[in-house]
Design an enzyme around this catalytic site. Structure first.
Site, PDB file in Angstrom:
ATOM      1  N   CYS A 222       0.734  -1.224   0.009  1.00  0.00           N
ATOM      2  CA  CYS A 222       0.011  -0.220  -0.068  1.00  0.00           C
ATOM      3  C   CYS A 222       0.878   1.220  -0.005  1.00  0.00           C
ATOM      4  O   CYS A 222       0.280   2.441  -0.111  1.00  0.00           O
ATOM      5  CB  CYS A 222      -0.959  -0.001   1.441  1.00  0.00           C
ATOM      6  SG  CYS A 222      -2.128  -1.290   1.286  1.00  0.00           S
ATOM      7  N   HIS A 301      12.811   1.228   4.537  1.00  0.00           N
ATOM      8  CA  HIS A 301      12.336  -0.146   4.554  1.00  0.00           C
ATOM      9  C   HIS A 301      13.163  -0.999   5.590  1.00  0.00           C
ATOM     10  O   HIS A 301      14.278  -1.079   5.664  1.00  0.00           O
ATOM     11  CB  HIS A 301      12.973  -0.520   2.761  1.00  0.00           C
ATOM     12  CG  HIS A 301      12.596  -1.632   2.329  1.00  0.00           C
ATOM     13  ND1 HIS A 301      12.444  -2.948   3.162  1.00  0.00           N
ATOM     14  CD2 HIS A 301      12.310  -2.004   1.147  1.00  0.00           C
ATOM     15  CE1 HIS A 301      11.812  -3.755   2.485  1.00  0.00           C
ATOM     16  NE2 HIS A 301      11.907  -3.397   1.139  1.00  0.00           N
ATOM     17  N   HIS A 386      -1.840  19.440   7.231  1.00  0.00           N
ATOM     18  CA  HIS A 386      -2.853  18.387   6.788  1.00  0.00           C
ATOM     19  C   HIS A 386      -2.121  17.073   6.718  1.00  0.00           C
ATOM     20  O   HIS A 386      -0.964  17.120   6.589  1.00  0.00           O
ATOM     21  CB  HIS A 386      -3.237  18.909   5.237  1.00  0.00           C
ATOM     22  CG  HIS A 386      -3.970  20.061   5.253  1.00  0.00           C
ATOM     23  ND1 HIS A 386      -5.106  20.488   5.712  1.00  0.00           N
ATOM     24  CD2 HIS A 386      -3.415  21.413   4.593  1.00  0.00           C
ATOM     25  CE1 HIS A 386      -5.412  21.831   5.570  1.00  0.00           C
ATOM     26  NE2 HIS A 386      -4.377  22.520   4.650  1.00  0.00           N
ATOM     27  N   ASN A 423     -10.357   0.637   2.321  1.00  0.00           N
ATOM     28  CA  ASN A 423      -9.031   0.452   1.737  1.00  0.00           C
ATOM     29  C   ASN A 423      -8.757   0.181   0.322  1.00  0.00           C
ATOM     30  O   ASN A 423      -8.910  -0.861  -0.315  1.00  0.00           O
ATOM     31  CB  ASN A 423      -8.475  -0.605   2.416  1.00  0.00           C
ATOM     32  CG  ASN A 423      -6.796  -0.587   2.467  1.00  0.00           C
ATOM     33  OD1 ASN A 423      -6.315  -0.003   1.495  1.00  0.00           O
ATOM     34  ND2 ASN A 423      -6.202  -1.196   3.431  1.00  0.00           N
TER      35      ASN A 423
END
Length: 506
Positions: A222, A301, A386, A423
């Site tokens: 994602c 990562h 934001h 999602n």
């Protein structure tokens, strides 16, 4: 000093050094010019008249020309060595038609009619759906709404083509950019990677030019949308005066799970159809009409850790009959570790110095002096207006709201995206940004932080700066029909009517 503290301090020092270096490089030409003027001009003015200056210039004309040429060359070299600004011209999010909408009870009923689930699995999916934060009008592909379900390559391609062509058509219409002007195209879809690829599909459909630079990303979860943006940013430093088209989507048709392995059932209750397209530009002429400028991208990562690497995996279930995505119970803990690593890198780039020092001080007190102090989470609201947090699920959003000490207002775009669209994987960040625009929240100079998590395990961030106020009426996008009734309160648990959700045939 233990290893974690050493890494944290080393990373902080590197980040500060990088920031100071870039600031120095950006100001170096100005400092040199001012210094030269202050040192050279006063003695000349005090000792030489205007006539004598002219005569000296004529006498040393070749030297003067060489000096001017050197200054011009240095100025040119400085100008071309600076990073090219990357602008976000516009974006588009996909909204399927009403025929694809399903209430939560309809979804549960459809799961049962699809066959393969035992009573325990059905009850578990119902409980998860009641706590998911999803609303009553999320979208499924036609392949999963039919009886029996039609899960095959043909229907998967039909789903993806509808999403990809829908968002790219809308984006090109909104921006007025000709397909032939696009020099870079990047597409990402984690679980569905057809041959020919998504980028080839786009090149063929829109007849892009033969020298277009194309990249197809898969298997990156994602967070792949931010990875695609980061890749586009680097490509736009090399290819001048061009546009980059970034398309983020996921395929639901081939990734519904029809077995009874509980860790694999969670995705059925969360993932829905969606996709987004973004047009980036490095043309300076586009600054006037662009919405945002990309300020930072930070990629983390943690795949070197077996625990992180194995917390989200696609595999066969115990029966060997079905393939699904298995979510480990350690997912939230792994995501928290990845987030802390990411903000350690991002913090020095955006936070005030006071917040950075407080963060570092608590780390030293806790790790070196073993003091009983709570870790200090920097207040990112001091630097960012934001927050677009990947709508991975209610648990993810609750944890980040607590960890980052965000308000309900800051979390609203993510929670309403989860409520209205579910999602949608890597494209959820763009639905959230579009929500901010549709609500009229984006003002000139505002900064937006996008945060996404992905398998592997990855945490990636992007920070954008608004170049202008965004007109809410013009930029409603996929929220056009819903924005006036949102936000809505979503309780922790919303029961599903057992009668409506009944899945046993009459």
């Amino acid at each position: 000093m233990d290893r974690d503290l050493f890494r944290t301090v080393r990373q902080a020092i590197r980040n500060h050094a990088r920031v100071l270096y870039h600031r120095l490089v950006c100001r170096l030409p100005h400092l040199l010019v001012v210094t030269l003027l202050l040192v050279v001009l006063p003695p000349l003015v005090s000792t030489l008249s205007l006539d004598s200056l002219r005569s000296e210039a004529r006498a040393n004309a070749p030297l003067l020309v060489a000096a001017c040429a050197g200054c011009f060359a240095a100025a040119y070299a400085y100008a071309v060595s600076r990073p090219r600004p990357v602008f976000l011209v516009d974006l588009a999010g996909y909204k399927p038609g009403p025929a694809h909408e399903a209430t939560r009870s309809q979804a549960i009923r459809q799961f049962g009619l699809a066959g393969g689930f035992d009573d325990e699995s059905m009850a578990f999916q119902k409980r998860m759906m009641e706590r998911s934060g999803l609303g009553e009008a999320t979208h499924f592909p036609a392949s999963l709404m039919s009886i029996p379900v039609d899960m095959c390559l043909r229907t998967a391609r039909e789903e993806s083509e509808a999403v990809v062509f829908g968002v790219v058509d809308e984006l090109l219409a909104k921006t007025g950019v000709r397909a032939g002007d696009i020099g870079v195209v990047i597409a990402n879809s984690s679980l569905y990677s057809p041959t020919p690829s998504f980028v080839s599909l786009i090149v063929n459909r829109y007849r892009l030019r033969e020298d277009v630079v194309s990249h197809n990303l898969s298997g990156m979860g994602c967070s792949a949308g931010i990875i695609a943006i980061d890749l586009a940013k680097h490509l736009l430093q090399v290819h001048r005066d061009t546009y980059a088209l970034v398309v983020s989507t996921e395929n639901i048709t081939l990734n519904a799970y029809l077995g009874n392995n509980r860790p694999m059932l969670v995705t059925n209750t969360l993932f829905r159809v969606g996709g987004a397209a973004v047009l980036l530009s490095n043309r300076r002429a586009d600054r006037a009409r662009a919405k945002y400028q990309l300020i930072h991208t930070v990629r983390t990562h943690r795949g070197a850790s077996d625990r992180s690497y194995g917390c989200v995996t696609q595999e066969e279930d115990d029966s060997g009959d079905h393939v699904g995505v298995s979510l480990s119970k350690e997912l939230m803990s792994v995501a928290g570790e990845a987030l802390r690593t990411n903000i350690t890198t991002l913090g020095p780039l955006v936070l005030p110095l006071s917040e950075q020092l407080r963060f570092l001080a608590t780390v030293v007190l806790k790790r070196v002096f073993r003091a009983d102090v709570k870790p200090h989470i920097p207040d990112f609201t001091l630097a960012l207006e934001h927050f677009c947090i990947h709508a991975g699920g209610r648990g993810v959003l609750d944890e980040l709201e607590r960890s980052l000490k965000l308000s309900a207002w800051h979390m609203e775009p993510s929670r309403m995206t989860l409520y209205r669209f579910g999602n949608t994987s890597s494209s959820s960040l763009w639905y959230e940004l579009s929500y901010c625009e549709a609500k009229g929240r984006i003002k000139k100079g505002d900064r937006v932080w996008q945060i996404a998590f992905g398998s592997g395990f990855k945490c990636n961030s992007a920070v954008w700066k608004a170049l202008r106020a965004v007109d809410a009426g013009v930029s409603a996008g996929p929220w056009a029909k819903d924005i006036n009734v949102l936000p809505v309160h979503v309780p922790k648990v919303v029961p599903i009517d057992d009668h409506q959700a009944s899945y046993k045939p009459n």
